[in-house]
Scaffold this motif. Sequence first.
Motif, PDB file in Angstrom:
ATOM      1  N   SER A  86       1.056   0.914   6.831  1.00 62.73           N
ATOM      2  CA  SER A  86       2.325   0.707   6.945  1.00 62.73           C
ATOM      3  C   SER A  86       2.930   0.405   8.132  1.00 62.73           C
ATOM      4  O   SER A  86       4.070  -0.113   8.340  1.00 62.73           O
ATOM      5  N   SER A  87       2.016   0.703   9.129  1.00 65.79           N
ATOM      6  CA  SER A  87       2.631   0.149  10.418  1.00 65.79           C
ATOM      7  C   SER A  87       1.723  -1.063  11.141  1.00 65.79           C
ATOM      8  O   SER A  87       2.071  -1.452  12.243  1.00 65.79           O
ATOM      9  N   ALA A  88       1.033  -1.606  10.212  1.00 62.60           N
ATOM     10  CA  ALA A  88       0.234  -2.697  10.745  1.00 62.60           C
ATOM     11  C   ALA A  88       0.619  -4.099  10.092  1.00 62.60           C
ATOM     12  O   ALA A  88       0.258  -5.018  10.445  1.00 62.60           O
ATOM     13  N   GLY A  89       1.670  -4.092   9.187  1.00 60.34           N
ATOM     14  CA  GLY A  89       2.103  -5.398   8.575  1.00 60.34           C
ATOM     15  C   GLY A  89       3.152  -4.811   7.468  1.00 60.34           C
ATOM     16  O   GLY A  89       3.365  -3.645   7.194  1.00 60.34           O
ATOM     17  N   PRO A  90       3.728  -5.935   6.632  1.00 60.40           N
ATOM     18  CA  PRO A  90       4.673  -5.710   5.786  1.00 60.40           C
ATOM     19  C   PRO A  90       4.164  -5.256   4.447  1.00 60.40           C
ATOM     20  O   PRO A  90       2.952  -5.260   4.246  1.00 60.40           O
ATOM     21  N   PRO A  91       5.136  -4.604   3.704  1.00 61.15           N
ATOM     22  CA  PRO A  91       4.521  -4.178   2.494  1.00 61.15           C
ATOM     23  C   PRO A  91       4.046  -5.091   1.488  1.00 61.15           C
ATOM     24  O   PRO A  91       4.855  -6.310   1.446  1.00 61.15           O
ATOM     25  N   PHE A  92       3.310  -5.154   0.612  1.00 63.30           N
ATOM     26  CA  PHE A  92       2.913  -5.957  -0.400  1.00 63.30           C
ATOM     27  C   PHE A  92       3.965  -5.768  -1.514  1.00 63.30           C
ATOM     28  O   PHE A  92       4.437  -4.613  -1.806  1.00 63.30           O
ATOM     29  N   ASP A  93       4.272  -6.691  -2.299  1.00 63.01           N
ATOM     30  CA  ASP A  93       5.360  -6.730  -3.321  1.00 63.01           C
ATOM     31  C   ASP A  93       4.740  -7.150  -4.519  1.00 63.01           C
ATOM     32  O   ASP A  93       5.290  -7.221  -5.749  1.00 63.01           O
ATOM     33  N   ASP A  94       3.421  -7.122  -4.669  1.00 65.98           N
ATOM     34  CA  ASP A  94       2.620  -7.126  -6.134  1.00 65.98           C
ATOM     35  C   ASP A  94       1.568  -6.076  -6.128  1.00 65.98           C
ATOM     36  O   ASP A  94       0.748  -6.414  -5.534  1.00 65.98           O
ATOM     37  N   VAL A 224       6.375   5.813  -0.105  1.00 68.98           N
ATOM     38  CA  VAL A 224       5.177   4.710   0.637  1.00 68.98           C
ATOM     39  C   VAL A 224       4.018   5.160   0.074  1.00 68.98           C
ATOM     40  O   VAL A 224       3.465   6.377  -0.018  1.00 68.98           O
ATOM     41  N   LEU A 225       3.122   4.255  -0.382  1.00 73.26           N
ATOM     42  CA  LEU A 225       1.773   4.459  -0.846  1.00 73.26           C
ATOM     43  C   LEU A 225       0.851   3.359  -0.030  1.00 73.26           C
ATOM     44  O   LEU A 225       1.108   2.280   0.019  1.00 73.26           O
ATOM     45  N   GLU A 226      -0.326   3.869   0.606  1.00 74.63           N
ATOM     46  CA  GLU A 226      -0.893   3.164   1.488  1.00 74.63           C
ATOM     47  C   GLU A 226      -2.338   3.651   1.445  1.00 74.63           C
ATOM     48  O   GLU A 226      -2.617   4.924   0.923  1.00 74.63           O
ATOM     49  N   TRP A 233      -0.269  -2.167   1.136  1.00 81.38           N
ATOM     50  CA  TRP A 233       0.441  -0.720   0.958  1.00 81.38           C
ATOM     51  C   TRP A 233       1.805  -1.147   0.181  1.00 81.38           C
ATOM     52  O   TRP A 233       2.177  -2.612   0.085  1.00 81.38           O
ATOM     53  N   TYR A 234       2.553  -0.288  -0.288  1.00 78.10           N
ATOM     54  CA  TYR A 234       3.659  -0.463  -1.300  1.00 78.10           C
ATOM     55  C   TYR A 234       4.914   0.473  -0.891  1.00 78.10           C
ATOM     56  O   TYR A 234       4.702   1.687  -0.376  1.00 78.10           O
ATOM     57  N   ARG A 235       6.113   0.133  -1.006  1.00 81.21           N
ATOM     58  CA  ARG A 235       7.280   0.963  -0.720  1.00 81.21           C
ATOM     59  C   ARG A 235       8.057   1.025  -2.059  1.00 81.21           C
ATOM     60  O   ARG A 235       8.238  -0.214  -2.703  1.00 81.21           O
ATOM     61  N   GLY A 236       8.583   2.135  -2.139  1.00 76.79           N
ATOM     62  CA  GLY A 236       9.258   2.156  -3.425  1.00 76.79           C
ATOM     63  C   GLY A 236       8.854   2.567  -5.083  1.00 76.79           C
ATOM     64  O   GLY A 236       7.719   2.294  -5.208  1.00 76.79           O
ATOM     65  N   THR A 290       7.283  11.761  -0.685  1.00 79.69           N
ATOM     66  CA  THR A 290       7.919  10.590   0.001  1.00 79.69           C
ATOM     67  C   THR A 290       6.733   9.614   0.455  1.00 79.69           C
ATOM     68  O   THR A 290       6.924   8.567   1.166  1.00 79.69           O
ATOM     69  N   ARG A 291       5.436  10.195   0.506  1.00 81.86           N
ATOM     70  CA  ARG A 291       4.304   9.402   1.126  1.00 81.86           C
ATOM     71  C   ARG A 291       2.979   9.728   0.495  1.00 81.86           C
ATOM     72  O   ARG A 291       2.630  10.905   0.436  1.00 81.86           O
ATOM     73  N   THR A 292       1.903   8.876   0.082  1.00 82.47           N
ATOM     74  CA  THR A 292       0.951   9.319  -0.237  1.00 82.47           C
ATOM     75  C   THR A 292      -0.006   8.260   0.369  1.00 82.47           C
ATOM     76  O   THR A 292      -0.157   6.978   0.436  1.00 82.47           O
ATOM     77  N   THR A 293      -0.946   8.988   1.270  1.00 81.44           N
ATOM     78  CA  THR A 293      -1.799   8.200   1.924  1.00 81.44           C
ATOM     79  C   THR A 293      -3.432   8.524   1.345  1.00 81.44           C
ATOM     80  O   THR A 293      -3.596   9.915   1.313  1.00 81.44           O
TER      81      THR A 293
END
Length: 311
Positions: A86-94, A224-226, A233-236, A290-293
């Motif tokens: 989540s800090s290395a690039g934008p979230p995936f949308d698919d 956040v799921l990463e 990784w995904y957000r929402g 709020t986050r699953t790693t």
Amino acid sequence: MKMAAVDARFTRAVEPHRHELLVHGYRMLGSVHDAEDVVQETMLRAWRAFDRYDPARASVRTWLYRIATNVCLDALESRRARPLPSSAGPPFDDPDAPFEPAAEVPWLTPFPTDPDAQAIERSRLRIALVAALQLLPARQRAALILCEVLDVPAADVAESLGTTTAAVNSALQRARSRLARAGVDPEAAAEPPAEQRAVVDRYVTAFQRADVAAITALLAADVVLEMPPMRNWYRGREDYAGFMRRVYRERGARWRTEPIWANGEAGFVAYLDGMIHTVQVLTVERGLVTRTTVFASAEVFALFGAPAELG
């Protein structure tokens, strides 16, 4: 005989601080194994300098932290930062996007913890905080950890880092600003262990039943799921739920779990068809995840002593 007496005196002086030095090395470097190396090197340097240690100038704890911090700074000169996806690039949308492994990246690893540890230690080991610290330049990271996590006066930090108090205060200001932009409050408190575990137990029940609706009901809106070592990784809630549907479609629903604690947060080891699959650490705030790693590496499995196969 004299050497044996010095050895015993050194051991009595430093051993009470070994665990907190390990935690300090982990916050600085983002890796338990790297932190263990820091402790060993710190003890070696301390032993070599023990005959010159002056208790009138600093406590043993302050002296050891000074050595350990400089060991960490030396290590960071030749090592890359350990991010999370989540800090290395934008979230995936698919949620069905192909996995993008990045085995070459030295990802952040979790830190096994005791739920009965002091609340302040649990709070200051939160995955989100440790991950955000890795984004800071090394000296800013050291200044923030020493001043705000360990409550060391800025003047003492300046002496440890070989700089001025003004420079330390400037580094602190920049570090706080960077963490604020990342949405991380270093002073935030972790949820009480019992409340965390209650939410995670409900999540585990839904996870083992492949009940995506029940999982989604436990998620915060901006969850956040990463999954290091994957870049995905995904957000929402929507994308999280979409990814979980993919998991059950592709992997089935034959899951079993074992509870763990990492970074002061509740989690579990997931087994698929009796074989180890992942270590999952959940951040819980106000009753929601709020986050699953999700970690999938032999290094992480070994950290928790998780067997490769359940009977």
